[in-house]
Scaffold this motif. Structure first.
Motif, PDB file in Angstrom:
ATOM      1  N   THR A 198     -26.957 -40.945 -52.052  1.00 46.86           N
ATOM      2  CA  THR A 198     -26.332 -40.987 -53.331  1.00 46.86           C
ATOM      3  C   THR A 198     -25.068 -41.766 -53.157  1.00 46.86           C
ATOM      4  O   THR A 198     -24.205 -41.595 -52.348  1.00 46.86           O
ATOM      5  CB  THR A 198     -26.131 -39.785 -53.861  1.00 46.86           C
ATOM      6  N   LYS A 199     -24.917 -42.893 -53.998  1.00 44.60           N
ATOM      7  CA  LYS A 199     -23.845 -43.636 -53.647  1.00 44.60           C
ATOM      8  C   LYS A 199     -23.174 -43.864 -55.314  1.00 44.60           C
ATOM      9  O   LYS A 199     -24.068 -44.334 -56.050  1.00 44.60           O
ATOM     10  CB  LYS A 199     -24.026 -45.109 -53.298  1.00 44.60           C
TER      11      LYS A 199
ATOM     12  N   TYR B 128     -19.060 -34.542 -53.757  1.00 45.22           N
ATOM     13  CA  TYR B 128     -19.442 -35.397 -52.712  1.00 45.22           C
ATOM     14  C   TYR B 128     -19.087 -35.254 -51.313  1.00 45.22           C
ATOM     15  O   TYR B 128     -18.105 -34.530 -50.977  1.00 45.22           O
ATOM     16  CB  TYR B 128     -18.580 -36.823 -53.250  1.00 45.22           C
TER      17      TYR B 128
ATOM     18  N   PRO C 157     -24.861 -39.959 -61.395  1.00 46.02           N
ATOM     19  CA  PRO C 157     -23.880 -38.829 -61.402  1.00 46.02           C
ATOM     20  C   PRO C 157     -23.907 -38.319 -62.682  1.00 46.02           C
ATOM     21  O   PRO C 157     -24.305 -38.677 -63.860  1.00 46.02           O
ATOM     22  CB  PRO C 157     -22.592 -39.148 -61.155  1.00 46.02           C
TER      23      PRO C 157
ATOM     24  N   ASN D  38     -24.311 -37.594 -47.270  1.00 39.73           N
ATOM     25  CA  ASN D  38     -25.628 -37.659 -48.157  1.00 39.73           C
ATOM     26  C   ASN D  38     -24.976 -38.450 -49.511  1.00 39.73           C
ATOM     27  O   ASN D  38     -25.695 -39.150 -50.067  1.00 39.73           O
ATOM     28  CB  ASN D  38     -26.081 -36.480 -48.423  1.00 39.73           C
ATOM     29  N   SER D  39     -23.782 -38.168 -49.949  1.00 42.59           N
ATOM     30  CA  SER D  39     -23.127 -38.734 -51.202  1.00 42.59           C
ATOM     31  C   SER D  39     -21.787 -39.226 -50.842  1.00 42.59           C
ATOM     32  O   SER D  39     -20.853 -38.624 -50.072  1.00 42.59           O
ATOM     33  CB  SER D  39     -23.246 -37.694 -52.117  1.00 42.59           C
TER      34      SER D  39
END
Ligand SMILES: [Zn+2]
Length: 270
Positions: free
Chosen positions: A107-108, A144, A4, A87-88
């Motif tokens: 994305t995590k 997010y 991020p 997606n995130s």
């Protein structure tokens, strides 16, 4: 995993090599984990709370397993978060990353007050983790698709500010899924332990482990407040989120939620 973009938690300006071009603050990192705690005096207490959790996480694994975080619960909760194929995803109070590990998303990321917890979470989940307090998230607006937290809201120093921050970092239509433990009376607490360990299924080894842990590691976690469903709802709605569904013990498959005091909220930013 895409790392991020970090902002200064206080100024919300992009950091350059962990330096804030606006206020001049320099943030450090420990073992590659960025420590992005606010300088604001209002949150001075998070530093001591963070060191409580560093002690808490060092030297023990599976910290929350006896608190109902069974593999079945983690799968159930992760599926709630994944139901709109985000997606995130971002977890507030990610601990050792057990839930992040169960989430499949491109994305995590996760934040915790303990850098030791973040280090474990990165290893176990392939998520980017950092130290932050939810009231001052070092993340951009609308970044997010989904945010989650489990048993964290009770620890917020300023719950409205923290929930507004979650709403801020969510994209439009993004979802915040969270679990709280509502307030219990002493009689309800005793009844809860009876149900967990003695009836209908006596779990004497688990009970003796729980008593041993209480005696040897008396971990009075710094809880800021107890909620009812109504007070938690009021906070979330004031922060601009809409309640989609409230899941209580009887709404979930049998055995997933350990008691009537455990409540999951599915909310969205509309
Ligand atoms: Zn700054």
């Amino acid at each position: 995993m895409n790392p991020p973009t970090f902002l200064c938690p206080d100024c919300k300006v992009s950091l350059v090599d962990l330096n804030c071009p606006s206020c001049g603050a320099t943030y450090e990192s420990k073992n590659g984990i960025a420590i992005l705690l606010p300088r604001d005096k209002k949150y001075a207490s998070v530093v001591s709370i963070a060191s409580f959790y560093d002690d808490f996480y060092s030297g023990q694994e599976g910290v929350w397993e006896d608190q109902g975080r069974t593999p079945q619960f983690i799968r159930y909760f992760a599926d709630l978060v994944l139901s709109h194929a985000p997606n995130s995803v971002f977890e507030v109070g990610c601990g050792e990353g057990r839930v992040l590990a169960a989430l499949s998303a491109p994305t995590k990321s996760g934040a915790d007050l303990s850098w030791r917890a973040c280090e474990k979470a990165e290893k176990s989940s392939n998520a980017k983790c950092f130290v932050a307090t939810c009231e001052r998230l070092p993340l951009p607006d609308a970044s997010y698709d989904a945010v989650l937290s489990i048993g964290v809201m009770e620890h917020f120093i300023d719950d409205l500010e923290a929930t507004r921050e979650i709403a801020r970092i969510l994209k439009d239509q993004g979802r915040y899924v969270f679990l709280i433990h509502t307030r219990l009376t002493t009689a309800q607490k005793l009844l809860q332990k009876f149900r967990e360990y003695l009836f209908p299924r006596p779990r004497l080894i688990a009970l003796s482990k729980w008593i041993f842990k209480k005696l040897t590691r008396p971990s009075a976690q710094p809880i800021q407040r107890g909620y009812t469903i109504a007070t938690a709802t009021a906070c979330v709605e004031s922060a601009g989120l809409r309640i989609e569904r409230i899941i209580r013990q009887n709404d979930a498959p049998r055995g997933i939620l350990i008691g009537p005091h455990v409540v999951i909220f599915e909310t969205s930013k509309s």
